[in-house]
Design a protein around this motif. Structure first.
Motif, mmCIF file in Angstrom:
data_model
loop_
_atom_site.group_PDB
_atom_site.id
_atom_site.type_symbol
_atom_site.label_atom_id
_atom_site.label_comp_id
_atom_site.label_asym_id
_atom_site.label_seq_id
_atom_site.Cartn_x
_atom_site.Cartn_y
_atom_site.Cartn_z
ATOM 1 N N UNK B 152 0.846 -1.197 0.000
ATOM 2 C CA UNK B 152 0.000 0.000 0.000
ATOM 3 C C UNK B 152 0.881 1.247 0.000
ATOM 4 N N UNK B 153 0.765 2.070 -1.065
ATOM 5 C CA UNK B 153 1.695 3.180 -1.169
ATOM 6 C C UNK B 153 1.337 4.373 -0.293
ATOM 7 N N UNK B 154 2.345 4.862 0.425
ATOM 8 C CA UNK B 154 2.268 6.150 1.090
ATOM 9 C C UNK B 154 3.566 6.844 0.691
ATOM 10 N N UNK B 155 3.683 8.168 0.893
ATOM 11 C CA UNK B 155 4.943 8.808 0.491
ATOM 12 C C UNK B 155 6.172 8.122 1.108
ATOM 13 N N UNK B 156 6.077 7.703 2.385
ATOM 14 C CA UNK B 156 7.224 7.050 3.017
ATOM 15 C C UNK B 156 7.525 5.712 2.360
ATOM 16 N N UNK B 157 6.457 4.963 2.060
ATOM 17 C CA UNK B 157 6.623 3.648 1.440
ATOM 18 C C UNK B 157 7.245 3.788 0.048
ATOM 19 N N UNK B 158 6.762 4.768 -0.718
ATOM 20 C CA UNK B 158 7.300 4.993 -2.064
ATOM 21 C C UNK B 158 8.789 5.325 -1.978
ATOM 22 N N UNK B 159 9.138 6.153 -0.969
ATOM 23 C CA UNK B 159 10.545 6.503 -0.779
ATOM 24 C C UNK B 159 11.379 5.249 -0.569
ATOM 25 N N UNK B 160 10.892 4.367 0.306
ATOM 26 C CA UNK B 160 11.641 3.145 0.601
ATOM 27 C C UNK B 160 11.740 2.261 -0.637
ATOM 28 N N UNK B 161 10.628 2.130 -1.366
ATOM 29 C CA UNK B 161 10.643 1.270 -2.550
ATOM 30 C C UNK B 161 11.619 1.802 -3.595
ATOM 31 N N UNK B 162 11.631 3.134 -3.788
ATOM 32 C CA UNK B 162 12.577 3.716 -4.750
ATOM 33 C C UNK B 162 14.006 3.450 -4.288
ATOM 34 N N UNK B 163 14.238 3.594 -2.972
ATOM 35 C CA UNK B 163 15.582 3.351 -2.445
ATOM 36 C C UNK B 163 15.993 1.901 -2.662
ATOM 37 N N UNK B 164 15.039 0.983 -2.441
ATOM 38 C CA UNK B 164 15.341 -0.442 -2.590
ATOM 39 C C UNK B 164 15.775 -0.770 -4.022
ATOM 40 N N UNK B 165 15.210 -0.030 -5.005
ATOM 41 C CA UNK B 165 15.581 -0.326 -6.390
ATOM 42 C C UNK B 165 16.742 0.549 -6.878
ATOM 43 N N UNK B 166 17.225 1.493 -6.063
ATOM 44 C CA UNK B 166 18.278 2.397 -6.561
ATOM 45 C C UNK B 166 19.639 2.220 -5.894
ATOM 46 N N UNK B 167 19.698 1.488 -4.770
ATOM 47 C CA UNK B 167 20.962 1.452 -4.022
ATOM 48 C C UNK B 167 22.049 0.663 -4.723
ATOM 49 N N UNK B 168 21.626 -0.233 -5.663
ATOM 50 C CA UNK B 168 22.586 -1.160 -6.260
ATOM 51 C C UNK B 168 23.679 -0.446 -7.060
ATOM 52 N N UNK B 169 23.306 0.646 -7.755
ATOM 53 C CA UNK B 169 24.313 1.313 -8.581
ATOM 54 C C UNK B 169 25.370 1.968 -7.701
ATOM 55 N N UNK B 170 24.930 2.538 -6.576
ATOM 56 C CA UNK B 170 25.897 3.140 -5.654
ATOM 57 C C UNK B 170 26.805 2.057 -5.077
ATOM 58 N N UNK B 171 26.199 0.910 -4.730
ATOM 59 C CA UNK B 171 27.003 -0.195 -4.189
ATOM 60 C C UNK B 171 28.080 -0.606 -5.184
ATOM 61 N N UNK B 172 27.720 -0.652 -6.459
ATOM 62 C CA UNK B 172 28.671 -1.068 -7.483
ATOM 63 C C UNK B 172 29.840 -0.079 -7.574
ATOM 64 N N UNK B 173 29.519 1.201 -7.555
ATOM 65 C CA UNK B 173 30.562 2.225 -7.652
ATOM 66 C C UNK B 173 31.487 2.163 -6.436
ATOM 67 N N UNK B 174 30.888 2.116 -5.234
ATOM 68 C CA UNK B 174 31.679 2.119 -4.000
ATOM 69 C C UNK B 174 32.547 0.871 -3.924
#
Lengths: 316, 295
Positions: B152-174
């Protein structure tokens, strides 16, 4: 070569297994899990649910369920759509062609413009053209694809009336020309958004090649500027593009899916959106798994292609 | 002590604005334009709603579909007669906040995973990075949409979901950066001094990869804003009546012929914000001397 091929293949298989674990976890994350469709049935009792769970094998330990699911997946049994009870694999394959057509057309556009712009700004480094394309490409990267699509529809379909606003063909027509007319707008939107990615990579690759010794030798031999460019620079600068095409695959597939939702293009992206609307989780999951497999296979193929063309990759 | 390993200039008092990285950033024209754009957008979103005569939720059916610049409606009105300017600025608060928070979350996750995988290497590193590769094999929009539809989307939930799908590129660089630093002398020295693994990772390695992290984080804000816009556009993101730039575009397609400003206004705002963060990211890349395959 065999050694390289084996290593790369092994890597892909490991990745594929990991992808399947994530896919399986997502399926069980869905509210109600694989049983969610039945929770909506009126008059469903808890006893019936338990019975159904046992019947579908959902009362077994998760690892066993995973292996079972994987086994069926490998045999092409991807479950059945909640919407019309057709096999998921069949539904997805029915939409694959449209997506591939859109992706390939978009890529042809972005690659040809991007390579041209990249080479031109590399040989005119620091010029006004170089600066404008650098800035322009960064802005292009920032435009949401779906919004760009909306604006294109507004301009070329609503205002000018030149091109159809959506779908793949006119019902009752379906001639090649009709398909082409429907393809122009979504393919251009998809292609133009991606030009920036290619032109920046191509610019870097060209600059790298220009500073190599063999180019200096060619220049010292007295070859003309154009000949050096055609015979020695462009070919070598294009080499890394093959690998990059593989790396760009998830983004390109993603872009095609976005364009599809705006242009009602009957491909996998459209199917994904519709399936979400119907809570058709088997199709959603199937599409997730299938797109990941498509990406993995695509990057495997491009890597092998790069190794065939460039001996430095397979030997180095 | 700077977060970035640049040799401090020995000249006189060490003011932060004299720092070479800051000086280089300030000479980067695009980065300054980006910074100005963000400041203007941010100020408009924070103060705009207080200054406008309309509330973003005020419905006035007599004023439906007013084109831009009619009366006091700068950007016109929507199908319910709500003032588009007021909605745009209120939506900006949400969209920018979601973008920023998603960036923070994914940067933290990505940095932690990247540093651990890069420093530990071996089996731990391999398992972590193959996991990252596997997530990156899914088109991120599909993953995002599937998660948003399940939860169920709320602004906080959407934030977390976006983070869950975006952290991988940073992990790769680091991970790549840390792996290249792992066997440098200063790390060996720290190890010989008997520093704990955690201490080496946090105090020795992390500060040295701050540059790439900052650049990647800036670009992640841009990406997160785009992702939120698309998910909300399709109706799986921020839910009305809370406005976001994405869900303002949600109904825009069906009114394209008669009320194109409904599509144009929020789209321009999204493009401006994303362009601004991309410009700033580019400037930071030059200022912090971060190599990338692009330059």
């Amino acid at each position: 070569m065999v050694h390289y091929l084996g290593g790369r293949l092994w890597q892909s298989i490991v990745l594929l297994l990991l992808v399947s674990v994530i896919g399986f976890a997502l399926l069980h994350l869905a509210p109600g899990g694989p049983l969610s469709q039945f929770t909506l049935t009126p008059g469903m009792t808890q006893a019936q649910m338990t019975h159904l769970a046992a019947q579908m094998g959902l009362d077994r330990p998760l690892p066993i369920q995973y292996l079972d699911w994987l086994w069926h997946l490998l045999q092409g049994d991807w479950g059945r759509s909640y919407r019309d009870n057709r096999p998921v694999a069949q539904v997805i394959f029915g939409h694959l062609g449209a997506t591939l057509l859109l992706m390939v057309s978009g890529m042809a556009i972005s690659l040809s413009i991007g390579v041209y712009v990249g080479i031109k700004s590399a040989i005119n480094r620091g010029s006004f053209f170089d600066y404008m394309t650098t800035v322009g490409s960064m802005i292009a990267l920032s435009i949401p694809t779906f919004w760009f699509g909306l604006i294109a529809i507004y301009l070329f379909s609503v205002k000018l009336g030149w091109l159809p606003a959506g779908n793949m063909y006119t019902i009752g027509n379906g001639s090649l020309l009709d398909y082409a007319r429907h393809l122009i707008l979504p393919a251009s939107v998809l292609g133009l958004v991606d030009v920036a990615t290619w032109s920046r990579y191509m610019r870097t690759a060209t600059l790298e090649v220009i500073h190599q010794d063999f180019v200096r030798t060619a220049r010292a031999k007295g070859l003309s500027h154009g000949r050096i460019l055609r015979r020695h620079v462009i070919g070598n600068a294009l080499l890394p593009m093959v690998t990059l095409a593989g790396m760009q695959l998830p983004a390109m597939l993603g872009g095609a899916l976005v364009a599809e939702t705006v242009f009602t293009w009957p491909g996998m992206g459209r199917l994904f959106r519709d399936s979400l609307g119907y809570s058709d989780y088997p199709v959603v999951m199937g599409l997730l798994m299938f797109s990941a497999i498509l990406v993995l296979v695509g990057s495997l193929v491009t890597d092998l292609l790069a190794a065939v063309i460039d001996p430095r990759i397979r030997l180095g | 002590m700077s977060a970035v390993s640049l040799t401090p200039e020995s000249s006189a008092p060490d003011r932060w604005w004299r720092h070479r990285a800051v000086q280089r950033f300030l000479r980067h024209r695009l980065a300054l334009i980006g910074l100005a754009m963000i400041l203007v957008l941010g100020a408009a979103c924070i103060f705009g709603p207080m200054l406008l005569p309309f509330d973003d939720l005020f419905i006035d059916l007599r004023a439906r579909f007013a084109p831009p610049l009619t009366g006091a409606h700068w950007f016109g009105t929507d199908p319910l007669g709500r003032d588009l300017a007021a909605r745009l600025f209120m939506a900006g608060r949400i969209s920018l906040l979601v973008g920023f928070m998603a960036m923070l979350t994914s940067t933290v996750i990505g940095s932690v995973v990247g540093v651990i995988a890069g420093y530990r290497g071996g089996l731990v590193g391999m398992v972590l990075m193959r996991f990252v590769d596997a997530i990156l094999s899914f088109p991120s929009l599909f993953l995002l949409l599937a998660l948003a539809a399940f939860i169920k989307p709320s602004p906080a939930m959407i934030t977390i979901i976006i983070a869950v799908t975006s952290w991988t590129e940073i992990a790769r660089i680091v991970e790549a950066e840390v792996r290249s630093l792992r066997d440098r002398d200063f790390v060996l020295a720290a190890r010989m001094l008997g520093l704990s693994r955690r201490s080496i990772m946090v105090h020795e390695l992390l500060p040295n990869v701050a540059g790439p992290i900052i650049v990647a984080a800036t670009l992640t804000v841009a990406r997160a804003i785009l992702l939120e816009a698309y998910v909300s556009f399709l109706g799986y993101g921020i839910q009305p009546p809370v406005p976001s730039w994405g869900n303002m575009l949600n109904g825009a397609q069906q009114y394209l012929a008669n009320a194109p400003w409904l599509a144009i206004v929020p789209g321009v705002a999204i493009t401006m914000a994303v362009t601004a963060f991309n410009f700033i990211g580019d400037g930071l890349r030059d200022a912090l001397d971060v190599r990338s395959e692009l330059d």
